[in-house]
Design a protein around this motif. Structure first.
Motif, PDB file in Angstrom:
ATOM      1  N   GLU A   1       0.802  -1.229   0.000  1.00 56.15           N
ATOM      2  CA  GLU A   1       0.000   0.000   0.000  1.00 56.15           C
ATOM      3  C   GLU A   1       0.830   1.272   0.000  1.00 56.15           C
ATOM      4  N   ILE A   2       1.950   1.242   0.651  1.00 48.39           N
ATOM      5  CA  ILE A   2       2.698   2.477   0.876  1.00 48.39           C
ATOM      6  C   ILE A   2       4.165   2.135   1.129  1.00 48.39           C
ATOM      7  N   THR A   3       5.066   3.037   0.713  1.00 42.99           N
ATOM      8  CA  THR A   3       6.493   2.916   1.014  1.00 42.99           C
ATOM      9  C   THR A   3       6.853   3.950   2.068  1.00 42.99           C
ATOM     10  N   ILE A   4       7.448   3.495   3.147  1.00 45.37           N
ATOM     11  CA  ILE A   4       7.944   4.403   4.182  1.00 45.37           C
ATOM     12  C   ILE A   4       9.467   4.294   4.188  1.00 45.37           C
TER      13      ILE A   4
ATOM     14  N   THR B   1       4.416   0.335  -4.786  1.00 42.26           N
ATOM     15  CA  THR B   1       3.318   0.802  -3.924  1.00 42.26           C
ATOM     16  C   THR B   1       2.611   2.039  -4.461  1.00 42.26           C
ATOM     17  N   GLY B   2       3.338   2.918  -5.139  1.00 40.80           N
ATOM     18  CA  GLY B   2       2.729   4.121  -5.702  1.00 40.80           C
ATOM     19  C   GLY B   2       2.557   5.267  -4.724  1.00 40.80           C
ATOM     20  N   LYS B   3       2.815   5.019  -3.439  1.00 37.41           N
ATOM     21  CA  LYS B   3       2.716   6.076  -2.439  1.00 37.41           C
ATOM     22  C   LYS B   3       3.938   6.011  -1.530  1.00 37.41           C
ATOM     23  N   VAL B   4       4.473   7.173  -1.160  1.00 37.55           N
ATOM     24  CA  VAL B   4       5.721   7.162  -0.398  1.00 37.55           C
ATOM     25  C   VAL B   4       5.752   8.298   0.620  1.00 37.55           C
ATOM     26  N   LEU B   5       6.249   7.956   1.799  1.00 35.16           N
ATOM     27  CA  LEU B   5       6.482   8.926   2.873  1.00 35.16           C
ATOM     28  C   LEU B   5       7.941   8.814   3.290  1.00 35.16           C
ATOM     29  N   VAL B   6       8.636   9.943   3.304  1.00 36.29           N
ATOM     30  CA  VAL B   6      10.038   9.980   3.721  1.00 36.29           C
ATOM     31  C   VAL B   6      10.108  10.667   5.080  1.00 36.29           C
ATOM     32  N   ILE B   7      10.667   9.963   6.058  1.00 32.98           N
ATOM     33  CA  ILE B   7      10.710  10.461   7.440  1.00 32.98           C
ATOM     34  C   ILE B   7      12.149  10.801   7.814  1.00 32.98           C
ATOM     35  N   THR B   8      12.333  11.951   8.428  1.00 36.94           N
ATOM     36  CA  THR B   8      13.636  12.334   8.966  1.00 36.94           C
ATOM     37  C   THR B   8      13.444  12.989  10.326  1.00 36.94           C
ATOM     38  N   GLU B   9      14.405  12.839  11.197  1.00 40.68           N
ATOM     39  CA  GLU B   9      14.378  13.573  12.457  1.00 40.68           C
ATOM     40  C   GLU B   9      14.847  15.006  12.271  1.00 40.68           C
TER      41      GLU B   9
ATOM     42  N   GLU C   1      11.204  12.923  -9.741  1.00 39.66           N
ATOM     43  CA  GLU C   1      11.830  13.012 -11.056  1.00 39.66           C
ATOM     44  C   GLU C   1      11.885  11.671 -11.771  1.00 39.66           C
ATOM     45  N   ASN C   2      12.095  10.588 -11.000  1.00 35.56           N
ATOM     46  CA  ASN C   2      12.374   9.297 -11.614  1.00 35.56           C
ATOM     47  C   ASN C   2      11.223   8.293 -11.558  1.00 35.56           C
ATOM     48  N   CYS C   3      10.222   8.568 -10.718  1.00 31.04           N
ATOM     49  CA  CYS C   3       9.114   7.613 -10.565  1.00 31.04           C
ATOM     50  C   CYS C   3       7.748   8.273 -10.725  1.00 31.04           C
ATOM     51  N   PHE C   4       7.695   9.410 -11.379  1.00 31.47           N
ATOM     52  CA  PHE C   4       6.460  10.199 -11.414  1.00 31.47           C
ATOM     53  C   PHE C   4       5.267   9.399 -11.947  1.00 31.47           C
ATOM     54  N   GLU C   5       5.501   8.651 -13.020  1.00 24.49           N
ATOM     55  CA  GLU C   5       4.380   7.943 -13.651  1.00 24.49           C
ATOM     56  C   GLU C   5       3.863   6.782 -12.803  1.00 24.49           C
ATOM     57  N   PHE C   6       4.605   6.412 -11.764  1.00 17.77           N
ATOM     58  CA  PHE C   6       4.173   5.315 -10.892  1.00 17.77           C
ATOM     59  C   PHE C   6       3.461   5.817  -9.633  1.00 17.77           C
ATOM     60  N   LEU C   7       3.462   7.129  -9.426  1.00 16.60           N
ATOM     61  CA  LEU C   7       2.931   7.675  -8.181  1.00 16.60           C
ATOM     62  C   LEU C   7       1.409   7.818  -8.225  1.00 16.60           C
ATOM     63  N   ASP C   8       0.765   7.473  -7.117  1.00 15.21           N
ATOM     64  CA  ASP C   8      -0.684   7.646  -6.964  1.00 15.21           C
ATOM     65  C   ASP C   8      -1.013   8.786  -6.004  1.00 15.21           C
ATOM     66  N   ALA C   9       0.024   9.450  -5.514  1.00 13.57           N
ATOM     67  CA  ALA C   9      -0.150  10.572  -4.574  1.00 13.57           C
ATOM     68  C   ALA C   9       1.128  11.384  -4.563  1.00 13.57           C
ATOM     69  N   PRO C  10       1.065  12.623  -4.085  1.00 12.56           N
ATOM     70  CA  PRO C  10       2.302  13.397  -3.945  1.00 12.56           C
ATOM     71  C   PRO C  10       3.279  12.696  -3.007  1.00 12.56           C
ATOM     72  N   VAL C  11       4.571  12.864  -3.273  1.00 15.48           N
ATOM     73  CA  VAL C  11       5.580  12.365  -2.342  1.00 15.48           C
ATOM     74  C   VAL C  11       5.514  13.218  -1.089  1.00 15.48           C
ATOM     75  N   MET C  12       5.350  12.581   0.055  1.00  7.40           N
ATOM     76  CA  MET C  12       5.218  13.320   1.310  1.00  7.40           C
ATOM     77  C   MET C  12       6.455  13.164   2.174  1.00  7.40           C
TER      78      MET C  12
ATOM     79  N   LEU D   1      -1.815   9.930   3.699  1.00  7.14           N
ATOM     80  CA  LEU D   1      -1.292   9.480   2.414  1.00  7.14           C
ATOM     81  C   LEU D   1      -2.099   8.304   1.869  1.00  7.14           C
ATOM     82  N   LEU D   2      -2.488   7.395   2.752  1.00  8.23           N
ATOM     83  CA  LEU D   2      -3.291   6.254   2.315  1.00  8.23           C
ATOM     84  C   LEU D   2      -4.652   6.708   1.781  1.00  8.23           C
ATOM     85  N   ASP D   3      -5.187   7.761   2.382  1.00  8.70           N
ATOM     86  CA  ASP D   3      -6.517   8.252   2.001  1.00  8.70           C
ATOM     87  C   ASP D   3      -6.491   9.107   0.736  1.00  8.70           C
ATOM     88  N   TYR D   4      -5.328   9.459   0.275  1.00 12.23           N
ATOM     89  CA  TYR D   4      -5.242  10.400  -0.852  1.00 12.23           C
ATOM     90  C   TYR D   4      -5.902   9.808  -2.104  1.00 12.23           C
TER      91      TYR D   4
END
Length: 639
Positions: A520-523, A568-576, A593-604, A636-639
């Motif tokens: 469902e999602i990439t974290i 997954t088509g959805k991604v969240l990048v976490i940093t402290e 830039e490199n996976c735009f056509e695979f995305l189902d939501a904005p990169v968060m 992100l899942l609800d997007y």
């Protein structure tokens, strides 16, 4: 002395003709370079400045290579990547300056330390100008050399001006040699325009230092007869001062002395001049005939790091459950056992075992020569680590807290990171960085500042989240000859446990770990963020997520990132880190830039509040993004 003078006169002509880009003249100061170099053994390192052409000629570097260097051609020493005297050469035991001046003094400390540890009766000479003595690096280097009794000749060329600023505006003591007393070292003032005095005094002092290793401060009194560099001129210098020092020309006066003593004849001098000019013309022609460098993208990129072929050591079957901090200590101990030339340096790391006790017991096992307490001077210690690498050893510097690296930022960013690209010299240095919030340590002991370094080409940045990774990656860090920033999250030190192999093993850089799989999602995260994500997913088991722990930030495992995102088509990048300017932002941009056509939501992205790290628990909890993580995932899942 005549050779560098005649070369300079020729270079000034070429400068006006546009055949070289810049020139820093040492005319009138030749006696210092020549006298010091001839007093040294040829296998002893010299660290000159940009007015020390005599060091290079006295070490008999072929002139065509110098001319190629100044014209930016391949037979120079930097492949056209740096100019004038900003280069080094192991062949001739010369380590050139960087424009920031000060760090080379600490580098000399490290070179001398390597000689001392190997019990070699060798010394190191390093040059600076009177202006450079105002830099903090000067004081740090002298203090380290004094505390450790390092065989270094600190040579100050006091030539009257730092660019246009006279000495009376640079310092407020009568003589710079007086500073030696404050560091407990011998200090001498020498007539820098008298070749016999320079050579005889330095020869005597050098021999004494070889027998009784210790630092010595030498102040050479001289004058700069031309501009700081040719474009700046000398209008700010009173004419009577120029006239006074012109009468003290070291070549003119030594020539007259030799004539009076009937050691030199006019015919001999004429022949010397003709021979040198012919040598200059011949070597210039060789440089002119050399092809200009053709830009090659692959060559440039490949030379940023020293090539390193990863050697894999398998995990052994015997394991024990240890804390994160224990895994780091074990990796450090086993690397010390494996590399007999590895030296550890840091504040309170010896008897005390470090503020986190990671090196507890190391002093008894490895001895005080290899486990070294340092004065509180991060810049000087990092520079000394660079010097150890230049002289064939490995070094680790422990920043007591990652926040304190700001006091050592210059040598990391401008020396360690660039030295292989500039002249092929490896920086075999690991800087350990205890970092991170969540422990109530406040603004000066809690930063996670990896983004300061991930954007600097030439550095490798490692940031493990689990004990097994920490030990294996630390071992790899010491095998890799390139500079490594190794981040260790303090909040994980005693809170995270894992089964870890008891023996020596390694983990390759640039390989992320897929901790959990889902569709469902990439974290994506690293360090403490990986644990926040893992905890959140355990509490919300209905979420089917790929959880990717980056482990290394430079190099970065783009392949694993893109593979997961495309699934997954959805991604969240976490940093402290705070989000703006963080590595999370770069990862998000790369995915877009490199996976735009695979995305189902904005990169968060999710990061900490845009403030310094606060102390009080309520404020620190609010600052960290952990409390927002579940909601962000759901958004992100609800997007």
């Amino acid at each position: 002395m005549l050779k560098p003078r005649l070369i300079e006169e020729k270079m000034l002509i070429l400068l006006r003709q546009g055949k070289i880009s810049k020139w820093f003249s040492g005319i009138g100061q030749e006696a210092i370079s020549i006298g010091v170099t001839l007093a040294m053994d040829k296998d002893e390192y010299i660290l000159p400045m940009h007015r020390n052409l005599g060091v290079f000629t006295a070490r008999e570097i072929p002139l065509y290579r110098l001319f190629s260097q100044w014209q930016g051609k391949a037979n120079g020493f930097t492949k056209g990547r740096d100019r004038s005297f900003h280069f080094g050469t192991q062949e001739f035991r010369i380590v050139g300056m960087i424009s920031h001046l000060g760090p080379q003094l600490g580098v000399a400390d490290g070179i001398a330390l390597a000689h001392k540890l190997r019990k070699e009766k060798k010394l190191t000479a390093v040059f600076t100008g009177e202006g450079g003595t105002s830099e903090g690096d000067f004081h740090e280097a002298l203090n380290i050399a004094s505390v450790w009794d390092l065989p270094v000749l600190f040579c100050i060329e006091n030539n009257g001006y730092g660019l246009s600023t006279p000495t009376k505006e640079q310092y407020n003591c009568k003589d710079l040699m007086d500073r030696g007393a404050g560091y407990g070292m011998d200090a001498y003032k020498i007539d820098g325009n008298n070749i016999l005095e320079v050579y005889n005094r330095v020869s005597e002092i050098a021999e004494s230092v070889r027998k009784n290793p210790r630092p010595v401060l030498l102040e050479f009194i001289t004058f700069r007869m031309r501009g700081h560099e040719e474009a700046s001129g000398t209008k700010y210098v009173p004419q009577e001062l120029m006239d006074e020092w012109a009468s003290k020309d070291p070549i003119l006066n030594f020539r007259n002395y030799l004539m009076e003593e009937k050691i030199l004849s006019e015919e001999q001098e004429k022949q010397f001049t003709e021979d040198i000019k012919a040598e200059i013309d011949h070597n210039l022609q060789l440089a002119y005939e050399e092809d200009n460098i053709i830009a090659s993208e692959s060559t440039e990129l490949n030379d940023v790091y020293k090539p390193y072929e990863y050697e894999h050591f398998e995990e052994n079957s015997e394991k024990e459950e240890v804390r994160f901090i224990d895994a780091i200590s074990a990796g450090l101990r086993q690397s010390m056992q494996r590399h007999n030339d590895l030296v550890l340096m840091g504040q309170d790391i010896a008897d005390y075992g470090g503020v986190f006790k990671i090196t507890d017991g190391f002093l008894e096992e490895f001895g005080k020569e290899r486990v070294r307490n340092t004065p509180i001077c991060e810049s000087g210690v990092v520079a000394a680590a660079m010097g150890l690498s230049i002289n064939g050893m490995k070094a680790m510097v422990e920043m007591q807290f990652a926040d304190f690296v700001s006091s050592g930022f210059n040598p990391i960013a401008n020396y360690l990171a660039k030295v292989h690209y500039r002249w092929g010299q490896q920086a075999d240095v690991v800087v350990r960085m205890p970092c991170g919030a969540g422990v109530g340590a406040g603004p000066f002991h809690s930063q996670t500042n990896e983004a300061w370094f991930t954007k600097i080409p030439g550095l490798k940045v490692i940031y493990p989240a689990f004990p097994l990774d920490a030990k294996g990656l630390l071992n790899t860090s010491f095998n890799d000859p390139n500079p490594v920033l190794f981040f260790e999250h303090k909040a994980l030190y005693r809170s995270v446990r894992q089964e870890v192999p008891t023996g020596y093993y390694t983990i390759p850089f640039g390989k992320a770990a897929l901790i959990q799989e889902g569709e469902e999602i990439t974290i994506i995260s690293y360090g403490a963020g990986a644990h926040w994500a893992l905890d959140t997913l355990k509490e919300n088991q209905a979420i089917k997520a790929d959880l990717l722990d980056l482990r290394t930030l430079q190099p970065l495992d783009y392949d694993s990132i893109y593979k997961s995102v495309k699934k997954t088509g959805k991604v969240l990048v976490i940093t402290e880190d705070t989000t703006f300017g963080s590595i999370a932002s770069d990862i998000a941009a790369s995915i877009s830039e490199n996976c735009f056509e695979f995305l189902d939501a904005p990169v968060m992205r999710l990061g900490s509040m845009e403030t310094p790290v606060p102390f009080t628990k309520a404020l620190e909890d609010q600052y960290l993004p952990k409390h927002s993580l579940a909601g962000k995932i759901q958004e992100l899942l609800d997007y």
